[in-house]
Design a protein around this motif. Structure first.
Motif, PDB file in Angstrom:
ATOM      1  N   PRO A  92      -9.276  -9.728   1.968  1.00  0.00           N
ATOM      2  CA  PRO A  92      -9.709  -8.531   2.628  1.00  0.00           C
ATOM      3  C   PRO A  92      -8.443  -7.549   2.755  1.00  0.00           C
ATOM      4  CG  PRO A  92     -11.595  -9.996   2.951  1.00  0.00           C
ATOM      5  CD  PRO A  92     -10.482 -10.935   2.138  1.00  0.00           C
ATOM      6  N   THR A  93      -7.634  -8.591   3.149  1.00  0.00           N
ATOM      7  CA  THR A  93      -5.691  -7.436   3.655  1.00  0.00           C
ATOM      8  C   THR A  93      -5.418  -7.822   2.846  1.00  0.00           C
ATOM      9  OG1 THR A  93      -5.959  -9.742   5.634  1.00  0.00           O
ATOM     10  CG2 THR A  93      -4.040  -8.769   4.963  1.00  0.00           C
ATOM     11  N   ALA A  94      -5.355  -8.032   1.710  1.00  0.00           N
ATOM     12  CA  ALA A  94      -4.710  -7.677   0.267  1.00  0.00           C
ATOM     13  C   ALA A  94      -5.031  -6.166   0.094  1.00  0.00           C
ATOM     14  CB  ALA A  94      -4.471  -8.297  -1.092  1.00  0.00           C
ATOM     15  N   LEU A  95      -6.664  -6.030  -0.612  1.00  0.00           N
ATOM     16  CA  LEU A  95      -7.100  -4.897  -0.796  1.00  0.00           C
ATOM     17  C   LEU A  95      -7.422  -3.527   0.683  1.00  0.00           C
ATOM     18  CD1 LEU A  95     -10.727  -6.272  -1.097  1.00  0.00           C
ATOM     19  CD2 LEU A  95      -8.951  -5.159  -3.123  1.00  0.00           C
ATOM     20  N   LEU A  96      -6.562  -4.426   2.263  1.00  0.00           N
ATOM     21  CA  LEU A  96      -6.697  -2.810   2.643  1.00  0.00           C
ATOM     22  C   LEU A  96      -5.415  -2.638   2.288  1.00  0.00           C
ATOM     23  CD1 LEU A  96      -7.676  -4.871   6.029  1.00  0.00           C
ATOM     24  CD2 LEU A  96      -8.614  -2.482   5.921  1.00  0.00           C
ATOM     25  N   TRP A  97      -4.122  -3.621   2.505  1.00  0.00           N
ATOM     26  CA  TRP A  97      -2.842  -2.965   1.908  1.00  0.00           C
ATOM     27  C   TRP A  97      -3.085  -1.728   0.754  1.00  0.00           C
ATOM     28  CZ3 TRP A  97       1.289  -3.352   4.582  1.00  0.00           C
ATOM     29  CH2 TRP A  97       1.322  -4.040   5.138  1.00  0.00           C
ATOM     30  N   LYS A  98      -3.576  -2.453  -0.529  1.00  0.00           N
ATOM     31  CA  LYS A  98      -4.045  -1.791  -1.560  1.00  0.00           C
ATOM     32  C   LYS A  98      -4.223  -0.088  -1.716  1.00  0.00           C
ATOM     33  CE  LYS A  98      -3.685  -5.363  -4.645  1.00  0.00           C
ATOM     34  NZ  LYS A  98      -4.155  -6.059  -5.496  1.00  0.00           N
ATOM     35  N   SER A  99      -5.255  -0.532  -0.694  1.00  0.00           N
ATOM     36  CA  SER A  99      -5.738   0.491  -0.250  1.00  0.00           C
ATOM     37  C   SER A  99      -4.926   1.972   0.181  1.00  0.00           C
ATOM     38  CB  SER A  99      -6.949   0.435   0.700  1.00  0.00           C
ATOM     39  OG  SER A  99      -6.875   0.629   1.895  1.00  0.00           O
ATOM     40  N   LEU A 100      -4.616   1.769   0.747  1.00  0.00           N
ATOM     41  CA  LEU A 100      -3.277   1.958   1.839  1.00  0.00           C
ATOM     42  C   LEU A 100      -1.643   3.444   0.568  1.00  0.00           C
ATOM     43  CD1 LEU A 100      -2.296   0.241   4.734  1.00  0.00           C
ATOM     44  CD2 LEU A 100      -3.446   2.301   4.586  1.00  0.00           C
ATOM     45  N   LEU A 101      -2.017   2.902  -0.930  1.00  0.00           N
ATOM     46  CA  LEU A 101      -0.804   2.799  -1.377  1.00  0.00           C
ATOM     47  C   LEU A 101      -1.270   4.184  -2.089  1.00  0.00           C
ATOM     48  CD1 LEU A 101       0.337  -0.381  -2.767  1.00  0.00           C
ATOM     49  CD2 LEU A 101       1.419   0.659  -0.960  1.00  0.00           C
ATOM     50  N   LEU A 102      -0.505   5.368  -2.465  1.00  0.00           N
ATOM     51  CA  LEU A 102      -0.887   6.021  -3.046  1.00  0.00           C
ATOM     52  C   LEU A 102      -0.887   6.144  -4.546  1.00  0.00           C
ATOM     53  CD1 LEU A 102       0.841   9.171  -0.984  1.00  0.00           C
ATOM     54  CD2 LEU A 102      -1.439   9.314  -1.174  1.00  0.00           C
ATOM     55  N   GLN A 103      -1.531   6.308  -5.162  1.00  0.00           N
ATOM     56  CA  GLN A 103      -0.979   5.722  -7.141  1.00  0.00           C
ATOM     57  C   GLN A 103      -1.137   7.426  -7.468  1.00  0.00           C
ATOM     58  OE1 GLN A 103      -3.124   2.999  -8.829  1.00  0.00           O
ATOM     59  NE2 GLN A 103      -5.002   2.755  -6.901  1.00  0.00           N
ATOM     60  N   GLU A 104      -0.541   7.547  -9.210  1.00  0.00           N
ATOM     61  CA  GLU A 104       0.470   8.777  -9.577  1.00  0.00           C
ATOM     62  C   GLU A 104      -0.811   8.746 -10.333  1.00  0.00           C
ATOM     63  OE1 GLU A 104       4.001   7.927 -11.909  1.00  0.00           O
ATOM     64  OE2 GLU A 104       3.647   9.716 -13.221  1.00  0.00           O
ATOM     65  N   GLY A 105      -0.778  10.349 -10.415  1.00  0.00           N
ATOM     66  CA  GLY A 105      -2.123  10.570 -10.660  1.00  0.00           C
ATOM     67  C   GLY A 105      -3.382  10.162 -11.076  1.00  0.00           C
ATOM     68  N   ALA A 106      -4.149   9.117  -9.436  1.00  0.00           N
ATOM     69  CA  ALA A 106      -5.537   8.746  -9.518  1.00  0.00           C
ATOM     70  C   ALA A 106      -5.872   9.993  -8.020  1.00  0.00           C
ATOM     71  CB  ALA A 106      -4.912   7.930  -8.661  1.00  0.00           C
ATOM     72  N   THR A 107      -7.479  10.115  -8.891  1.00  0.00           N
ATOM     73  CA  THR A 107      -8.541  10.936  -7.896  1.00  0.00           C
ATOM     74  C   THR A 107      -8.817   9.608  -6.617  1.00  0.00           C
ATOM     75  OG1 THR A 107      -9.828  10.233  -9.711  1.00  0.00           O
ATOM     76  CG2 THR A 107      -8.840  12.741  -9.844  1.00  0.00           C
ATOM     77  N   GLY A 108      -8.654   9.059  -6.924  1.00  0.00           N
ATOM     78  CA  GLY A 108      -9.410   8.022  -5.519  1.00  0.00           C
ATOM     79  C   GLY A 108      -8.244   7.963  -4.188  1.00  0.00           C
ATOM     80  N   ASN A 109      -7.034   8.516  -4.268  1.00  0.00           N
ATOM     81  CA  ASN A 109      -5.950   8.297  -2.930  1.00  0.00           C
ATOM     82  C   ASN A 109      -6.725   8.852  -1.598  1.00  0.00           C
ATOM     83  OD1 ASN A 109      -3.678   7.055  -4.686  1.00  0.00           O
ATOM     84  ND2 ASN A 109      -3.273   9.033  -4.718  1.00  0.00           N
ATOM     85  N   LEU A 110      -7.019   7.671  -1.425  1.00  0.00           N
ATOM     86  CA  LEU A 110      -7.963   7.761   0.104  1.00  0.00           C
ATOM     87  C   LEU A 110      -7.413   9.691   0.973  1.00  0.00           C
ATOM     88  CD1 LEU A 110      -8.049   4.736   1.701  1.00  0.00           C
ATOM     89  CD2 LEU A 110      -9.709   6.166   0.784  1.00  0.00           C
ATOM     90  N   PRO A 111      -8.062  10.112   1.690  1.00  0.00           N
ATOM     91  CA  PRO A 111      -7.340  10.971   2.305  1.00  0.00           C
ATOM     92  C   PRO A 111      -6.445  10.556   4.047  1.00  0.00           C
ATOM     93  CG  PRO A 111      -9.724  10.768   3.379  1.00  0.00           C
ATOM     94  CD  PRO A 111      -9.005  10.209   2.170  1.00  0.00           C
TER      95      PRO A 111
END
Length: 290
Positions: free
Chosen positions: A130-149
């Motif tokens: 879970p902690t690793a997934l939280l880190w990755k959810s904060l990262l912006l990705q190039e061309g990704a439509t799933g980046n969090l607001p």
């Protein structure tokens, strides 16, 4: 591909005060560094938790060495000397923070105090932790439509910091909010200087720690606080020396060494310039006036 600079800027702008119903975190800085190399032995007055996304290396904490590889979390506790070493560089994510105890419940304050005293410094989990997934959810990705607001970031960042309790040893819970912050690199430099005054702290030394050029670091001080790098260090050493004169029984020579002056003579001369009294007379006057 992760957008490291963009993610770093966003986190340092909107995820610096993380306040929930039970605890409030003051975040000093976030770091997203795709290739971090060796740093000097140093310490902080706050927590710094790091996550290795890619690469291999070694982390030393209180003289004990731990192997670093993808999936490793490690926690630098307040007041504990530590160092990172790596041959090829690490893709490292990190956050430096402390608990605002005036806005937090006692149970969670106690949990983080326990974390500072007794934890497993390095923990390796798989990518689905879970902690690793939280880190990755904060990262912006190039061309990704799933980046969090952006509005979702403070809550996720708050939950990430809470997750460190269970990751490294204790138990607890979740939630929200944000505030803008001054230049995070300057903030990191100032904190490093304040926590390591006994070291030489040359411009080159601190610039290498922060992975920036000496010129850039010097410019950060002159433009950010309108004070030269050298003057800031002198001011911090005098500030800490003043504190020790009034709150400890250390001798003038010992205080001079603790705050990093090259000689007692130089310390006394500079203190006289700033406070208009030699250190010994200043201590007597202030103590007698209480």
């Amino acid at each position: 591909m992760y957008l490291c600079k963009e993610t770093n800027s966003r986190l340092n702008e909107i995820a610096t005060v993380l306040r929930g119903s039970e605890i409030c975190f003051n975040v000093h800085y976030w770091g997203i560094v795709p290739r971090l190399f060796d740093n000097p032995i140093h310490k902080h007055s706050f927590f710094e938790v790091c996550y290795v996304l890619e690469g291999e290396g070694e982390y030393t904490d209180m003289g004990i060495s731990y192997s670093l590889q993808a999936g490793t979390h490690f926690c630098s506790r307040p007041g504990v000397s530590h160092q990172i070493r790596t041959q090829e560089g690490l893709f490292l994510l990190y956050v430096a923070f402390e608990v605002d105890e005036t806005q937090s419940k006692d149970t969670l304050c106690d949990a983080f105090r326990q974390l500072a005293e007794n934890i497993e410094s390095c923990v390796r989990q798989d990518a689905h932790n879970p902690t690793a997934l939280l880190w990755k959810s904060l990262l912006l990705q190039e061309g990704a439509t799933g980046n969090l607001p952006a509005v979702a970031i403070p809550t996720l960042a708050y939950t990430l910091l809470l997750s460190f309790l269970t990751l490294f040893g204790s138990r607890q819970r979740e939630p929200s909010t944000h505030r803008k912050r001054p230049n995070s690199l300057l903030q990191q430099a100032k904190l490093y200087i304040r926590d390591n005054l006994s070291q030489p702290l040359s411009l080159q030394h601190v610039a290498e720690y922060l992975h920036v050029s000496e010129r850039h670091l010097s410019r950060l001080f002159s433009s950010g606080i309108h004070e030269s790098y050298t003057d800031f260090i002198r001011s911090e050493r005098i500030r800490q020396a003043t504190h020790l004169l009034l709150t400890s029984n250390l001798s003038i020579k010992e205080i001079s060494e603790v705050v990093g002056f090259s000689s007692v003579h130089y310390f006394s001369r500079l203190f006289m310039e700033v406070k208009k009294l030699p250190p010994g007379k200043f201590r007597k006057r202030e103590i007698n006036s209480e």
